[in-house]
Design an enzyme around this catalytic site. Structure first.
Site, PDB file in Angstrom:
ATOM      1  N   GLY A 382      16.347   6.290   7.730  1.00  0.00           N
ATOM      2  CA  GLY A 382      15.652   5.376   6.839  1.00  0.00           C
ATOM      3  C   GLY A 382      14.534   4.613   7.503  1.00  0.00           C
ATOM      4  N   SER A 383      14.350   3.366   7.063  1.00  0.00           N
ATOM      5  CA  SER A 383      13.167   2.571   7.434  1.00  0.00           C
ATOM      6  C   SER A 383      13.084   2.248   8.909  1.00  0.00           C
ATOM      7  CB  SER A 383      13.156   1.269   6.626  1.00  0.00           C
ATOM      8  OG  SER A 383      13.012   1.546   5.251  1.00  0.00           O
ATOM      9  N   SER A 384      14.166   2.439   9.655  1.00  0.00           N
ATOM     10  CA  SER A 384      14.137   2.107  11.082  1.00  0.00           C
ATOM     11  C   SER A 384      13.138   2.949  11.858  1.00  0.00           C
ATOM     12  CB  SER A 384      15.534   2.266  11.687  1.00  0.00           C
ATOM     13  OG  SER A 384      16.020   3.569  11.472  1.00  0.00           O
ATOM     14  N   SER A 436       8.782  -3.635   5.348  1.00  0.00           N
ATOM     15  CA  SER A 436       9.286  -2.270   5.234  1.00  0.00           C
ATOM     16  C   SER A 436       8.690  -1.547   4.029  1.00  0.00           C
ATOM     17  CB  SER A 436      10.820  -2.262   5.142  1.00  0.00           C
ATOM     18  OG  SER A 436      11.331  -0.951   5.275  1.00  0.00           O
TER      19      SER A 436
END
Length: 608
Positions: A382-384, A436
């Site tokens: 995901g957004s990481s 994000s």
């Protein structure tokens, strides 16, 4: 003058004749002595050889210890005793081994879980008379069978289920003992049971005189000072796997040796393996009376020790945090739940702690620690991974520090609507990281693929964009070998369908999968100004010492290793570092971390 020369010529042949005669006499004496030994005294020497027996016992040495980064013992050894059987010859009768198993069954209890139905059939057949075995297969059938092995297989198949069901618990115990004894090799001790009780040791010792080949071996087993903490990654030891038998035999191992079979125990087997003690006993006897006995012993040595990068106190803290958070979540609608965390020093690659927790699906949850999941299980992160996406866009030239995009829904043909959590409007790269933004990443991906959304979207470089993004991500360690010193890890999985919508998902970490360790290496690379360090669990190999609590001399020191430097400028890296800092102070994580200092986080038990 002429007479003098003739006299000198006669001296050389004379000396040669004397030398030849001396050699002849010596060879004659040697041949005569050999004849005496072989013909006259040969029979006596054969008898003497028969009266002399030599046995060699190889006694296992304890494996090396494992210490944490501060010198605290994490993996130790405890003394235990094993009962072994040494088969003196490959031609030993199976019935003799079976009878010995019957006698041993009265003295010890063994685990019977690994007994198979085939084992039971073999056991029943072994106890049958020749006439009973002939009744299993007709004469006509035997005539059609070409090999002894085929005949034996047919006999095994004819054993009735009733005969198997009639086996008693005692029969199964005898079978389990016989199974272990028959697995051994000639003149090599085979463990029948490890960790025998004190009562069993006394009973066996009292009856050794009537148990040929049976012995009690001083053994050692692993002891874990911190319980299950980091337990999976320490690894396991066991019998040599069948597929690796030739490998170990070629390196001087015995078939009955125990070796590291997983993770650190396997990775550093050559280091941790101890040097066996060898005891050779030569006995000269006359009948049943021993006339002379000499024992030669070579002292063994414990294996070398490992100093790990792990801080076991921090490891326990991380494990507790993950477990507590999982319990707070309760029985949510998610069936398979898991949580993983890796703490890594960006400057050295040292793994300070690595913990995991797995809560499987089902009505009855059997949650457990799953530390190895950090290196074996891959997920869509995901957004990481958006920091890598921004740097990739910078390097590809589709964005630059301060570049703004309009965060609004993206609608592509045959693709579900793509958008952020909310429409942020125009925002630059730092703000995109702080909140994000999905759309900021989508815009960069589309431009790399030749799509200027919404008016000029031709996708002229779609496959090239996939290749460029994945190459860029691999520089951080995403989807690439991390280099950690473990024998088996996952590199994640690349999605297979290269369509436009999936490229956008790739840019926000929702297409390709990565391990938690890869994620830690990626973010550490950014924190370390673009230098990707090789993760390591072992920092030193040291000599074993007898003094408790002290470390021996350093044999080998593993220095930090730079795997690569990412293809991004310092300006780009510093810009993304600012964006990541903004996540903590003004962005999505600010509610939890904005007003806390580093010291406060450590004090309150947060991961460093």
């Amino acid at each position: 003058m002429g007479n003098t020369r003739k006299k000198k010529k006669h001296h050389v042949p004379l000396r040669l004749n004397v030398l030849f005669f001396a050699v002849f006499i010596l060879f004659s004496a040697l041949i005569l002595r050999l004849g005496m030994v072989q013909i006259v005294e040969g029979e006596e020497f054969v008898k003497e050889l028969g009266r002399t027996s030599s046995t060699t016992a190889r006694i296992d040495a304890p494996r090396g210890l494992m210490y944490d980064r501060y010198g605290n013992v994490a993996v130790d050894n405890e003394v235990e005793f094993s009962v072994t059987y040494t088969n003196p010859s490959r031609t030993t009768n199976s019935q003799s081994i079976l009878q010995l198993a019957r006698e041993l069954e009265e003295l010890i209890d063994v685990d019977t879980e690994r007994i198979t139905e085939r084992d039971k059939r073999d056991y029943i057949l072994l106890q049958m008379t020749q006439e009973e075995r002939y009744e299993l297969v007709s004469k006509e059938e035997r005539k059609e069978i070409d090999t002894v092995s085929a005949e034996y297989r047919l006999e095994v198949e004819r054993i009735s289920d009733e005969a198997i069901n009639n086996l008693t618990e005692k029969d199964i115990q005898i079978l389990a003992i016989y199974r272990e004894m028959s697995r051994g090799y000639a003149n090599s001790p085979q463990r029948i049971k490890r960790g025998i009780t004190e009562a069993e040791a006394h009973l066996i010792s009292e009856n050794l005189y009537r148990l040929p080949g049976i012995d009690i071996l001083r053994d050692s087993r692993r002891a874990y000072v911190y319980g299950d903490s980091f337990r999976d990654l320490f690894g396991s030891t066991g019998a040599i796997p069948r597929e690796k038998l030739d490998y170990y035999l070629s390196r001087g191992y015995d078939r009955s040796d125990y070796v590291g079979t997983s993770f650190l125990e396997a990775q550093y087997e050559d280091v941790l393996r101890g040097q066996k003690a060898v005891m050779e006993s030569i006995v000269t006897s006359n009948g049943s009376t021993a006339l002379d006995r000499s024992v030669t012993e070579r002292i063994g040595q414990r294996g070398n020790d490992l100093v790990l990068s792990v801080d076991m106190e921090l490891q326990q803290l991380l494990e507790g945090i993950i477990e507590d958070e999982m319990k707070k979540a309760g029985n949510s609608f998610i069936l398979d739940r898991s949580a993983y965390g890796v703490l890594m020093d960006p400057r050295t690659g040292d793994i300070l702690a690595m913990a995991g927790f797995y809560d499987p699906a089902g009505r009855t949850r059997e949650s457990k620690a799953d530390h190895i999941g950090n290196v074996t299980k891959a997920f869509e992160m995901g957004s990481s991974i958006k920091a890598a996406s921004v740097l990739t866009g910078f390097e590809a030239g589709v964005a630059y520090p301060g570049k703004s995009f309009n965060d609004r829904p993206i609608r592509l043909p045959s693709t579900p609507e793509k958008k952020s959590v909310r429409n942020y409007g125009w925002l630059n790269d730092i703000r995109a990281l702080e909140v994000s933004s999905n759309v900021y990443m989508f815009e960069m991906g589309m431009l790399m693929a030749g799509c200027q959304y919404p008016n000029n979207c031709r996708w002229t470089n779609l496959q090239g964009a996939y290749n460029e993004v994945r190459y860029s991500f691999s520089q951080f360690g995403l989807g690439a070998e991390t280099g950690i010193d473990l024998p088996s890890t996952s590199n994640g999985l690349a999605g297979g369908t290269t369509i436009a919508g999936n490229l956008l998902d790739l840019m926000i970490g929702q297409y390709d999968t990565y391990t938690t360790l890869q994620l830690a290496q990626y973010i550490s690379t950014i924190a370390n100004d673009g230098y990707r360090m090789q993760p390591r669990l072992v920092t030193e190999v040291r000599e074993p010492v007898s003094t408790r609590g002290e470390l021996g001399a350093v044999i080998q020191k593993f220095e930090p290793n730079i795997l690569n430097r990412i293809d991004m400028s310092d300006e780009y890296i510093n810009r993304v570092q600012q964006g990541l800092r903004g996540v903590m102070t003004r962005g999505t994580a600010s509610a939890r971390f904005a007003n806390k200092s580093y010291q406060q986080l450590v004090k309150q038990g947060q991961p460093k």
